[in-house]
Design a protein around this motif. Structure first.
Motif: not given
Length: 266
Positions: A249-258, A261-266
């Protein structure tokens, strides 16, 4: 559909060059990203190449300024999460990680950027030609998922373990010269000549004895298929778990917003 009938697709440009089927990814306004329609249509085109006895080889290229930016995640993720099949009856999975594989040679022609599933299309082809300015990146881990179109199986075999991990685990970009050095493309040609060169190669192959060509492909793949069989069954189940993760979810959001991503490992 007879061999003389034009091939009509919504997201592809498909034509014949003698006994060669030339397939162009045709969503340049979306950087040739794969939505569900293009996934299904490419699978259908591969099925046509495989079953039409008048065709002896294929070429795959991207219309516009780039080969493909990979998967249109916002469009395709819901279908993947719901377990929908993206390979119509009679089609062949373009990444050839399940079902039957093409029995005829395919030459990939790469221009512009070739991202994520684009690299995996190249790895699933038999020969690849890239123009000098082409760039590559296996970006999945930066989006919270992993390469599920065959790169984990084929990239190490083509490039060697260290070279494959160098690019798959960093998600960094590399150029055509590096792609040639590590063996995922076989020729680098001047910009704008990649499709013509790929067609020339395919036509050269098409002039050979077709049964001998197909037997060569089939025999060369025997050991490869045995080594891949166990791993293939884990690709889609694993990516579905990752699609459901918070990191995805974080990765997709970062991709769409350019953004980064700050991943949390879960």
């Amino acid at each position: 559909m007879t061999s003389d009938t034009p091939y009509a697709y919504e997201t592809l440009n498909v034509r014949r060059e003698g006994t060669v089927l030339v397939i162009g990814l045709n969503r340049p306004h979306k950087r040739n990203a794969f939505d569900a329609t293009m996934l299904q249509e490419l699978a259908t085109a591969y099925g046509v190449l495989d079953t039409d006895d008048s065709l002896r080889a294929g070429v795959l290229y991207g219309e516009g300024k780039q080969f493909t930016s990979g998967l249109d995640l916002a469009s395709v993720a819901p279908a993947l999460q719901n377990g929908a099949s993206l390979v119509p009856e009679g089609g062949i999975n373009p990444w050839q990680v399940d079902g039957r594989r093409l029995s005829k040679p395919l030459v990939a022609a790469i221009n512009g950027s070739c991202l994520t599933l684009g690299i995996e299309l190249v790895l699933a082809a038999d020969i690849a030609v890239a123009e000098e300015s082409a760039t590559f990146a296996q970006l999945e881990i930066s989006r919270g998922i992993f390469p599920f179109g065959g790169a984990t199986l084929r990239f190490p075999r083509a490039a060697g373990w260290g070279n494959a991990m160098r690019w798959m685990l960093t998600a960094e970009q590399f150029d055509a010269a590096e792609a040639r050095r590590i063996g995922i493309v076989q020729e680098v040609v001047p910009d704008g000549t990649h499709v013509a060169r790929a067609i020339t190669l395919a036509q050269t192959i098409a002039r050979q004895a077709p049964l001998g060509v197909q037997a060569t492909l089939a025999n060369a793949r025997l050991a490869e298929r045995e080594s891949e069989a166990a791993a293939e069954g884990e690709l889609v189940p694993t990516v579905l778990k990752l699609f459901a993760s918070e990191d995805a979810r974080i990765g997709l959001g970062a991709f769409l917003s350019r953004t980064t991503a700050e991943f949390v490992g879960r």
